[in-house]
Scaffold this active site. Structure first.
Site, PDB file in Angstrom:
ATOM      1  N   CYS A   2       0.851  -1.179   0.000  1.00 25.67           N
ATOM      2  CA  CYS A   2       0.000   0.000   0.000  1.00 25.67           C
ATOM      3  C   CYS A   2       0.893   1.238   0.000  1.00 25.67           C
ATOM      4  O   CYS A   2       1.898   1.280   0.693  1.00 25.67           O
ATOM      5  CB  CYS A   2      -0.932   0.094   1.190  1.00 25.67           C
ATOM      6  SG  CYS A   2      -2.134  -1.237   1.260  1.00 25.67           S
ATOM      7  N   ARG A  27       4.186  -0.167  -4.679  1.00 27.20           N
ATOM      8  CA  ARG A  27       3.838  -0.647  -3.334  1.00 27.20           C
ATOM      9  C   ARG A  27       2.485  -1.370  -3.300  1.00 27.20           C
ATOM     10  O   ARG A  27       2.091  -1.911  -2.273  1.00 27.20           O
ATOM     11  CB  ARG A  27       3.790   0.536  -2.369  1.00 27.20           C
ATOM     12  CG  ARG A  27       5.112   1.228  -2.187  1.00 27.20           C
ATOM     13  CD  ARG A  27       4.978   2.330  -1.164  1.00 27.20           C
ATOM     14  NE  ARG A  27       4.593   1.798   0.109  1.00 27.20           N
ATOM     15  CZ  ARG A  27       5.430   1.413   1.061  1.00 27.20           C
ATOM     16  NH1 ARG A  27       6.720   1.531   0.877  1.00 27.20           N
ATOM     17  NH2 ARG A  27       4.988   0.934   2.199  1.00 27.20           N
ATOM     18  N   TRP A  74      -2.644  -2.656  -1.796  1.00 29.85           N
ATOM     19  CA  TRP A  74      -2.288  -4.076  -1.940  1.00 29.85           C
ATOM     20  C   TRP A  74      -3.144  -4.783  -0.904  1.00 29.85           C
ATOM     21  O   TRP A  74      -2.921  -4.650   0.293  1.00 29.85           O
ATOM     22  CB  TRP A  74      -0.799  -4.261  -1.651  1.00 29.85           C
ATOM     23  CG  TRP A  74      -0.308  -5.653  -1.890  1.00 29.85           C
ATOM     24  CD1 TRP A  74       0.170  -6.161  -3.075  1.00 29.85           C
ATOM     25  CD2 TRP A  74      -0.226  -6.728  -0.943  1.00 29.85           C
ATOM     26  NE1 TRP A  74       0.526  -7.475  -2.911  1.00 29.85           N
ATOM     27  CE2 TRP A  74       0.302  -7.863  -1.611  1.00 29.85           C
ATOM     28  CE3 TRP A  74      -0.551  -6.860   0.404  1.00 29.85           C
ATOM     29  CZ2 TRP A  74       0.523  -9.080  -0.988  1.00 29.85           C
ATOM     30  CZ3 TRP A  74      -0.342  -8.087   1.040  1.00 29.85           C
ATOM     31  CH2 TRP A  74       0.193  -9.172   0.334  1.00 29.85           C
ATOM     32  N   ASN A 100      -1.663   2.320   5.652  1.00 33.02           N
ATOM     33  CA  ASN A 100      -0.784   1.231   5.224  1.00 33.02           C
ATOM     34  C   ASN A 100      -0.429   0.431   6.475  1.00 33.02           C
ATOM     35  O   ASN A 100       0.038   1.018   7.448  1.00 33.02           O
ATOM     36  CB  ASN A 100       0.462   1.833   4.556  1.00 33.02           C
ATOM     37  CG  ASN A 100       1.602   0.829   4.421  1.00 33.02           C
ATOM     38  OD1 ASN A 100       2.761   1.201   4.537  1.00 33.02           O
ATOM     39  ND2 ASN A 100       1.300  -0.422   4.188  1.00 33.02           N
ATOM     40  N   GLY A 101      -0.671  -0.887   6.410  1.00 32.60           N
ATOM     41  CA  GLY A 101      -0.363  -1.724   7.566  1.00 32.60           C
ATOM     42  C   GLY A 101      -1.517  -2.675   7.822  1.00 32.60           C
ATOM     43  O   GLY A 101      -2.387  -2.858   6.965  1.00 32.60           O
ATOM     44  N   GLU A 481      18.623 -17.160  -6.725  1.00 32.98           N
ATOM     45  CA  GLU A 481      18.200 -15.819  -7.111  1.00 32.98           C
ATOM     46  C   GLU A 481      17.650 -15.816  -8.549  1.00 32.98           C
ATOM     47  O   GLU A 481      16.633 -15.190  -8.826  1.00 32.98           O
ATOM     48  CB  GLU A 481      19.384 -14.843  -6.949  1.00 32.98           C
ATOM     49  CG  GLU A 481      19.133 -13.405  -7.338  1.00 32.98           C
ATOM     50  CD  GLU A 481      17.934 -12.747  -6.656  1.00 32.98           C
ATOM     51  OE1 GLU A 481      17.387 -13.297  -5.688  1.00 32.98           O
ATOM     52  OE2 GLU A 481      17.522 -11.672  -7.138  1.00 32.98           O
ATOM     53  N   LYS A 485      13.821 -14.754  -9.595  1.00 28.82           N
ATOM     54  CA  LYS A 485      13.525 -13.713 -10.597  1.00 28.82           C
ATOM     55  C   LYS A 485      12.554 -14.250 -11.630  1.00 28.82           C
ATOM     56  O   LYS A 485      11.586 -13.597 -11.989  1.00 28.82           O
ATOM     57  CB  LYS A 485      14.799 -13.243 -11.329  1.00 28.82           C
ATOM     58  CG  LYS A 485      15.765 -12.360 -10.586  1.00 28.82           C
ATOM     59  CD  LYS A 485      15.250 -10.991 -10.221  1.00 28.82           C
ATOM     60  CE  LYS A 485      14.522 -10.982  -8.916  1.00 28.82           C
ATOM     61  NZ  LYS A 485      15.208 -10.687  -7.713  1.00 28.82           N
ATOM     62  N   GLU A 488       8.893 -14.917 -10.237  1.00 26.28           N
ATOM     63  CA  GLU A 488       8.086 -13.776  -9.784  1.00 26.28           C
ATOM     64  C   GLU A 488       7.600 -12.889 -10.919  1.00 26.28           C
ATOM     65  O   GLU A 488       6.555 -12.281 -10.815  1.00 26.28           O
ATOM     66  CB  GLU A 488       8.804 -12.952  -8.703  1.00 26.28           C
ATOM     67  CG  GLU A 488       9.986 -12.162  -9.160  1.00 26.28           C
ATOM     68  CD  GLU A 488      10.643 -11.379  -8.019  1.00 26.28           C
ATOM     69  OE1 GLU A 488       9.928 -10.861  -7.159  1.00 26.28           O
ATOM     70  OE2 GLU A 488      11.878 -11.295  -8.021  1.00 26.28           O
ATOM     71  N   HIS A 504      18.993 -36.762  -5.328  1.00 29.86           N
ATOM     72  CA  HIS A 504      18.317 -37.133  -4.076  1.00 29.86           C
ATOM     73  C   HIS A 504      16.815 -36.824  -4.137  1.00 29.86           C
ATOM     74  O   HIS A 504      16.162 -36.745  -3.119  1.00 29.86           O
ATOM     75  CB  HIS A 504      18.973 -36.415  -2.891  1.00 29.86           C
ATOM     76  CG  HIS A 504      20.410 -36.785  -2.734  1.00 29.86           C
ATOM     77  ND1 HIS A 504      20.806 -37.995  -2.231  1.00 29.86           N
ATOM     78  CD2 HIS A 504      21.543 -36.129  -3.088  1.00 29.86           C
ATOM     79  CE1 HIS A 504      22.129 -38.068  -2.255  1.00 29.86           C
ATOM     80  NE2 HIS A 504      22.600 -36.946  -2.771  1.00 29.86           N
ATOM     81  N   LYS A 601       6.387  -4.065  -3.616  1.00 29.73           N
ATOM     82  CA  LYS A 601       7.810  -3.850  -3.410  1.00 29.73           C
ATOM     83  C   LYS A 601       8.226  -3.944  -1.948  1.00 29.73           C
ATOM     84  O   LYS A 601       9.260  -4.503  -1.625  1.00 29.73           O
ATOM     85  CB  LYS A 601       8.162  -2.472  -3.979  1.00 29.73           C
ATOM     86  CG  LYS A 601       9.632  -2.128  -3.920  1.00 29.73           C
ATOM     87  CD  LYS A 601      10.388  -2.866  -4.982  1.00 29.73           C
ATOM     88  CE  LYS A 601      11.872  -2.642  -4.937  1.00 29.73           C
ATOM     89  NZ  LYS A 601      12.587  -3.755  -5.603  1.00 29.73           N
TER      90      LYS A 601
HETATM   91  C1  F6R Z   1      12.438 -10.283  -5.105  1.00 27.71           C
HETATM   92  C2  F6R Z   1      12.342  -9.258  -4.084  1.00 27.71           C
HETATM   93  C3  F6R Z   1      11.982  -9.672  -2.713  1.00 27.71           C
HETATM   94  C4  F6R Z   1      12.712  -8.789  -1.676  1.00 27.71           C
HETATM   95  C5  F6R Z   1      12.190  -9.095  -0.261  1.00 27.71           C
HETATM   96  C6  F6R Z   1      12.930  -8.300   0.790  1.00 27.71           C
HETATM   97  O1  F6R Z   1      12.819  -9.749  -6.333  1.00 27.71           O
HETATM   98  O2  F6R Z   1      12.519  -8.109  -4.359  1.00 27.71           O
HETATM   99  O3  F6R Z   1      12.229 -11.018  -2.480  1.00 27.71           O
HETATM  100  O4  F6R Z   1      14.077  -9.016  -1.756  1.00 27.71           O
HETATM  101  O5  F6R Z   1      10.835  -8.813  -0.206  1.00 27.71           O
HETATM  102  O6  F6R Z   1      12.785  -6.939   0.577  1.00 27.71           O
HETATM  103  P1  F6R Z   1      13.726  -5.889   1.299  1.00 27.71           P
HETATM  104  O7  F6R Z   1      15.097  -6.082   0.753  1.00 27.71           O
HETATM  105  O8  F6R Z   1      13.162  -4.558   0.964  1.00 27.71           O
HETATM  106  O9  F6R Z   1      13.675  -6.210   2.756  1.00 27.71           O
END
Ligand code: F6R
Length: 606
Positions: A2, A27, A74, A100-101, A481, A485, A488, A504, A601
């Site tokens: 949010c 957000r 969100w 937000n929260g 990683e 990527k 997501e 395994h 985000k």
């Molecule tokens: C994936 C991604 C998330 C963040 C995670 C932590 O691309 O961006 O997995 O890495 O939500 O976010 P921060 O670093 O802001 O604590």
């Protein structure tokens, strides 16, 4: 999760709020809404859908007021719908609130208010807030006292921006465990969840601590603590340019941010590392202290946790300190063995991730030292930790993290060197590692030349249903990683495994035509890695190899060559083709790369 914004000044609030919301859409983006104070009346327009839909709904509405609040959602409580969108009003339409929260005790408060005759129009937790404020207001309290009493009843997390039609010259804001900043202009103020919303308007921001309140008028701002005692706040200067939060000609933020990596890594290096001793602003640890550490915990979520995994080896091999990497959401609940001799590092790009902040608070309770590694000055985590050090990646807007990850791995590697130098460890590898880190920006430039090749490759594999990523040693965290990527932003199912683990269990999933991406950057592990690749080729897999080694000729589907570097920091280079692969596959599928479904985000809820 949010985004909230607010404006008070002499200009029309509507375009400023819409602009702020668009900048904050990373957000949350399932619904949006706005309230403008005009002629002692609160105008409210809200809608399911994106900020663009809100703009279309409001552009011809003659919203001329100069005070307003707005929200991009969100969803947590209540599905995305017009009614569940913010702002929410109280029954008498005196107060408008954006939030937000999460209010954890909302159902208890809702029942209490229903008993007093209040009616609820949405399924949200937020709607209790304006009604609770009104409840106290109806007992003769003024605006600020009503807000102050209401927030004392709330359990959970909140950043709130509140309008009152009876005190129509002000906005009241407050927060607990959710971010909120106030930008200062000339006779105007900009409220926002994050600074990038208004970097084009100001570089001067106030940050609130938990339960602080601010009463904002066009030409005045007053701060109060939870007991309504006047407090002073200093302005912090945010030196990110307004441009850095724009696409600047790129089709998507993610591609721009992938291409910014030579510079973000360079900025992170130049703030800390030179040929001499490493110096990290804000960090001072003595040799005595470091000598007595029994363990380092690196705690984070998602990509930031992968940055921890990628650097565990440097702390252990170079500093000789046992290092464990943990998911913040697990660390908190597993009663980790920590005491005053444990050092806890918390990585968070946003600095607002609820689980990471809670895991940090846990360590503080056990009296161990904490270091926050963040990209955002003034973020919550940096205000909680004993020390805060910063990646200099600039604003990261795309939901999928790219440049923050490579900056985190860079900074953690430099931190390990700082520990080793403070401990006066005499190891020739340290000098070599420093030199190789200084060479990184050029090497990243070089890796980016794989762009066209990866774009072509993505056209061939974008219809896949499953993709596997494998790697050994330092290449395993990079596989994790790469896999994150891809899933997501392309919605392709993907998993990552340590190559040696395949037989395994996971090898049962390999069948004709399945793509397996394998990373090979460690010379010592070539033979073993090739054997694992052969095992999947035999079962029909298409293998895509990302490597900086001379591999024996083989029947691979595709080889992506990257420059060689120090094995400790190879994940910084090997992840870049994987970022590009995820990006181009998502584009081929016609998806919204920057705003993948169900994600936001900044994960400010647990
Ligand atoms: C994936 C991604 C998330 C963040 C995670 C932590 O691309 O961006 O997995 O890495 O939500 O976010 P921060 O670093 O802001 O604590």
């Amino acid at each position: 999760m949010c985004g909230i914004v607010g404006y008070i000044g002499q200009k029309k609030a509507h375009p400023i709020l819409i602009n702020g919301l668009s900048n904050l859409e990373y957000r949350g983006y399932d619904s949006a809404g706005i309230s403008i104070l005009e002629n002692n009346d609160i105008k409210l327009i809200k809608t399911k859908g994106r900020v663009k839909t809100l703009f279309e709904k409001t552009e011809n509405e003659n919203l001329n007021g100069t005070i307003g609040i707005a929200h991009t959602r969100w969803a947590t409580h209540g599905k995305p719908s017009d009614e569940n969108s913010h702002p929410h009003l109280d029954n008498s339409k005196t107060f408008a609130v954006v939030h937000n929260g999460i209010i954890e005790n909302y159902s208890e408060l809702r029942n209490m208010l229903i008993e007093k005759g209040y009616k609820f129009l949405s399924q949200t937790d937020t709607e209790v807030i304006p009604n609770l404020i009104h409840f106290y207001y109806s007992k003769g309290n003024d605006f600020i006292h009503s807000v102050s009493l209401a927030i004392k009843d709330l359990k959970g997390s909140f950043a709130l921006s509140i309008l009152c039609k009876d005190e129509a010259n002000k906005i009241i804001v407050t927060r607990k465990d959710s971010p909120l900043v106030i930008g200062k202009g000339k006779d105007e103020f900009f409220i926002s969840s994050d600074t990038p919303a208004y970097l084009d308007k100001t570089k001067e921001f106030y940050f609130l601590d938990d339960l602080d309140m601010a009463v904002i008028q066009q030409d005045d701002i007053k701060f109060y603590n939870s007991n309504l005692k006047n407090i002073k706040k200093d302005i912090k200067l945010i030196d990110w340019s307004a441009d850095s939060a724009q696409k600047n000609g790129y089709e998507d933020f993610m591609l721009k941010e992938i291409y910014e990596q030579p510079n973000s890594i360079k900025a992170t290096i130049s703030s800390t590392l030179s040929k001499d001793k490493v110096q990290i602003e804000g960090l001072e640890l003595s040799k005595e202290y470091l000598k007595n550490i029994n363990k380092i915990f690196i705690v984070a979520c998602g990509t930031a946790m992968h940055a921890g995994l990628a650097t565990k080896k440097i702390f252990e091999s170079i500093c000789k300190i046992q290092t464990e990497v943990d998911l913040a959401s697990e660390f908190r609940y597993r009663d980790p063995l920590i005491d005053e001799k444990t050092l806890c590092l918390y990585i968070s790009q946003s600095g607002e991730t609820a689980d990471t902040i809670a895991a940090l608070k846990l360590a503080k309770e056990k009296n161990c030292k904490t270091i926050a590694i963040s990209n955002v000055i003034g973020s919550s985590i940096t205000r909680e930790a004993d020390f805060s050090i910063y990646t200099h990646a600039g604003p990261e807007i795309a939901v999928a993290s790219t440049k923050a990850y490579t900056a985190q791995v860079t900074l953690l590697s430099i931190l390990a060197i700082y520990f080793a130098e403070t401990l006066e460890i005499n190891n020739p590898d340290i000098k070599i590692l420093k030199k190789d880190i200084l060479d990184l920006p050029n090497k990243v430039d070089e890796v980016l030349q794989v762009n066209d090749d990866i774009k072509e490759l993505s056209k061939k594999i974008y219809k896949e249903k499953d993709v596997f990523f494998i790697g050994r040693g330092i290449d395993y965290p990079a596989s994790l990683e790469g896999s994150l990527k891809l899933k997501e932003i392309s919605y392709i199912h993907s998993d990552a495994y340590a190559s040696g683990e395949l037989k395994h269990g996971p090898i049962a999933l390999i069948e004709d035509g399945i793509s397996v991406v394998s990373i090979i950057t460690d010379e010592k592990l070539i033979e073993k890695s090739i054997s694992n690749i052969q095992e999947v080729i035999t079962r029909g897999a298409k293998t895509i190899i990302v490597t900086n080694q001379n591999l024996p000729a083989n029947n691979f589907y595709k080889i992506v060559n990257i420059p060689s570097t120090n094995p400790y920091i190879s994940p910084i280079l090997s992840v870049i083709p994987l970022q590009l692969l995820a990006y181009y596959i998502s584009k081929e599928k016609g998806l919204d790369v920057d705003k993948p479904r169900n994600l936001a985000k900044s994960v400010t809820v647990e």
